[in-house]
Write a protein that holds these residues in place. Structure first.
Motif, PDB file in Angstrom:
ATOM      1  N   MET A  98      -1.100  -5.135  -7.518  1.00 26.12           N
ATOM      2  CA  MET A  98      -1.121  -6.605  -7.440  1.00 26.12           C
ATOM      3  C   MET A  98      -2.402  -7.101  -6.785  1.00 26.12           C
ATOM      4  SD  MET A  98       1.473  -8.006  -8.855  1.00 26.12           S
ATOM      5  CE  MET A  98       2.108  -9.501  -8.172  1.00 26.12           C
ATOM      6  N   ARG A  99      -2.913  -8.225  -7.304  1.00 31.20           N
ATOM      7  CA  ARG A  99      -4.107  -8.858  -6.768  1.00 31.20           C
ATOM      8  C   ARG A  99      -3.912 -10.368  -6.748  1.00 31.20           C
ATOM      9  NH1 ARG A  99      -4.827  -4.621  -5.119  1.00 31.20           N
ATOM     10  NH2 ARG A  99      -6.370  -3.087  -5.672  1.00 31.20           N
ATOM     11  N   ALA A 100      -4.468 -11.004  -5.733  1.00 28.66           N
ATOM     12  CA  ALA A 100      -4.473 -12.460  -5.650  1.00 28.66           C
ATOM     13  C   ALA A 100      -5.805 -12.965  -6.193  1.00 28.66           C
ATOM     14  CB  ALA A 100      -4.288 -12.909  -4.202  1.00 28.66           C
ATOM     15  N   SER A 144       0.835  -1.197   0.000  1.00 27.95           N
ATOM     16  CA  SER A 144       0.000   0.000   0.000  1.00 27.95           C
ATOM     17  C   SER A 144       0.872   1.251   0.000  1.00 27.95           C
ATOM     18  CB  SER A 144      -0.901   0.011   1.242  1.00 27.95           C
ATOM     19  OG  SER A 144      -0.118   0.251   2.405  1.00 27.95           O
ATOM     20  N   ALA A 145       0.246   2.385  -0.243  1.00 25.15           N
ATOM     21  CA  ALA A 145       0.958   3.667  -0.237  1.00 25.15           C
ATOM     22  C   ALA A 145       1.555   3.957   1.136  1.00 25.15           C
ATOM     23  CB  ALA A 145       0.006   4.784  -0.651  1.00 25.15           C
ATOM     24  N   GLU A 146       1.033   3.307   2.168  1.00 27.25           N
ATOM     25  CA  GLU A 146       1.554   3.481   3.526  1.00 27.25           C
ATOM     26  C   GLU A 146       2.690   2.514   3.839  1.00 27.25           C
ATOM     27  OE1 GLU A 146      -1.843   2.851   2.954  1.00 27.25           O
ATOM     28  OE2 GLU A 146      -2.221   4.998   2.797  1.00 27.25           O
ATOM     29  N   GLY A 147       3.061   1.678   2.862  1.00 27.98           N
ATOM     30  CA  GLY A 147       4.153   0.728   3.075  1.00 27.98           C
ATOM     31  C   GLY A 147       3.739  -0.527   3.811  1.00 27.98           C
ATOM     32  N   ARG A 148       2.489  -0.896   3.695  1.00 30.12           N
ATOM     33  CA  ARG A 148       1.988  -2.120   4.335  1.00 30.12           C
ATOM     34  C   ARG A 148       1.773  -3.196   3.272  1.00 30.12           C
ATOM     35  NH1 ARG A 148       2.995   0.047   8.878  1.00 30.12           N
ATOM     36  NH2 ARG A 148       1.432   1.252   9.976  1.00 30.12           N
ATOM     37  N   ILE A 149       2.042  -4.436   3.633  1.00 29.96           N
ATOM     38  CA  ILE A 149       1.787  -5.564   2.736  1.00 29.96           C
ATOM     39  C   ILE A 149       0.278  -5.775   2.700  1.00 29.96           C
ATOM     40  CG2 ILE A 149       2.217  -8.008   2.285  1.00 29.96           C
ATOM     41  CD1 ILE A 149       4.754  -6.219   2.230  1.00 29.96           C
ATOM     42  N   THR A 150      -0.266  -5.970   1.478  1.00 30.99           N
ATOM     43  CA  THR A 150      -1.704  -6.161   1.333  1.00 30.99           C
ATOM     44  C   THR A 150      -2.014  -7.348   0.424  1.00 30.99           C
ATOM     45  OG1 THR A 150      -1.841  -4.673  -0.574  1.00 30.99           O
ATOM     46  CG2 THR A 150      -2.187  -3.682   1.605  1.00 30.99           C
ATOM     47  N   CYS A 151      -3.192  -7.892   0.631  1.00 24.37           N
ATOM     48  CA  CYS A 151      -3.737  -8.915  -0.259  1.00 24.37           C
ATOM     49  C   CYS A 151      -5.122  -8.425  -0.658  1.00 24.37           C
ATOM     50  CB  CYS A 151      -3.814 -10.268   0.440  1.00 24.37           C
ATOM     51  SG  CYS A 151      -4.506 -11.553  -0.610  1.00 24.37           S
ATOM     52  N   ASN A 152      -5.253  -8.014  -1.911  1.00 21.53           N
ATOM     53  CA  ASN A 152      -6.518  -7.476  -2.418  1.00 21.53           C
ATOM     54  C   ASN A 152      -7.030  -6.333  -1.541  1.00 21.53           C
ATOM     55  OD1 ASN A 152      -6.271  -9.410  -4.363  1.00 21.53           O
ATOM     56  ND2 ASN A 152      -7.821 -10.759  -3.532  1.00 21.53           N
ATOM     57  N   GLY A 153      -6.106  -5.494  -1.105  1.00 16.69           N
ATOM     58  CA  GLY A 153      -6.460  -4.327  -0.307  1.00 16.69           C
ATOM     59  C   GLY A 153      -6.528  -4.565   1.189  1.00 16.69           C
ATOM     60  N   ILE A 154      -6.406  -5.790   1.632  1.00 21.14           N
ATOM     61  CA  ILE A 154      -6.470  -6.116   3.060  1.00 21.14           C
ATOM     62  C   ILE A 154      -5.044  -6.222   3.593  1.00 21.14           C
ATOM     63  CG2 ILE A 154      -7.222  -7.825   4.765  1.00 21.14           C
ATOM     64  CD1 ILE A 154      -9.344  -8.667   2.610  1.00 21.14           C
ATOM     65  N   GLU A 155      -4.750  -5.497   4.669  1.00 19.08           N
ATOM     66  CA  GLU A 155      -3.400  -5.517   5.229  1.00 19.08           C
ATOM     67  C   GLU A 155      -3.074  -6.870   5.846  1.00 19.08           C
ATOM     68  OE1 GLU A 155      -2.258  -2.328   7.822  1.00 19.08           O
ATOM     69  OE2 GLU A 155      -3.002  -0.804   6.436  1.00 19.08           O
ATOM     70  N   ILE A 156      -1.850  -7.321   5.572  1.00 19.91           N
ATOM     71  CA  ILE A 156      -1.323  -8.556   6.139  1.00 19.91           C
ATOM     72  C   ILE A 156      -0.193  -8.155   7.095  1.00 19.91           C
ATOM     73  CG2 ILE A 156      -0.231 -10.780   5.645  1.00 19.91           C
ATOM     74  CD1 ILE A 156      -2.983 -10.497   4.319  1.00 19.91           C
TER      75      ILE A 156
END
Length: 166
Positions: free
Chosen positions: A78-80, A30-42
């Motif tokens: 990126m999208r899963a 994400s723009a905040e530097g968080r890992i995401t999966c389809n927009g959900i933070e991991i």
């Protein structure tokens, strides 16, 4: 482009492992530097535990990706997608897995789809591992129906096919 991204991380094997994991799983940043999966933070701790590294390496990798221009945009998009082959038994679907002789060779998907189309088979899903990201690339085809006689032999006879798993 994948090679260029991986080359960018050649100076840090641990960060390269994070990048490979993100790409293999369709995870974004994400723009905040968080890992995401389809927009959900991991959480970084979950990624770190899965690949056996420190959480801080995951966080540093995500921040580094954001500084990489086009790569940052790629990771933001990126999208899963769901892999139906994992639930095919429950859905009564047929799964064909093809291990190619050379995954970099052109025409593998076209040849397989050609055989299936010639037998009027409905393809529910096709999944191909990127040969630049996967150590053992494969083509997975999910069908709505069982394979008619002769299709397996025609698929095995394709010059691209090293192994066929049904």
């Amino acid at each position: 482009m994948w090679a260029k991204i991986m080359q960018e991380f050649a100076d840090s094997p641990a960060q390269a492992r994070v990048v490979r994991f993100l790409l293999e799983n369709g995870f974004g940043v994400s723009a905040e530097g968080r890992i995401t999966c389809n927009g959900i933070e991991i959480p970084a701790t979950h990624i770190a535990r899965e690949i056996g590294i420190d959480r801080r390496v995951v966080d540093a990798t995500a921040r580094r990706i954001l500084t990489m221009g086009p790569a940052a945009e790629i990771f933001s998009l990126m999208r899963a997608t769901p892999d139906l082959s994992r639930v095919a038994g429950f859905l009564k679907l047929t799964v064909i897995t093809i291990l190619p002789r050379d995954a970099h060779e052109k025409g593998i998907v076209g040849a397989v789809v050609g055989v299936l189309a010639a037998h009027d088979l409905a393809i529910r899903q096709i999944f191909v591992n990127d040969p630049y990201l996967s150590e053992s690339p494969k083509l997975v085809v999910v069908l709505d129906e069982p394979l008619p006689l002769g299709v397996i032999e025609k698929l095995r006879a394709l010059p691209h096919v090293q192994q066929l798993i049904i």
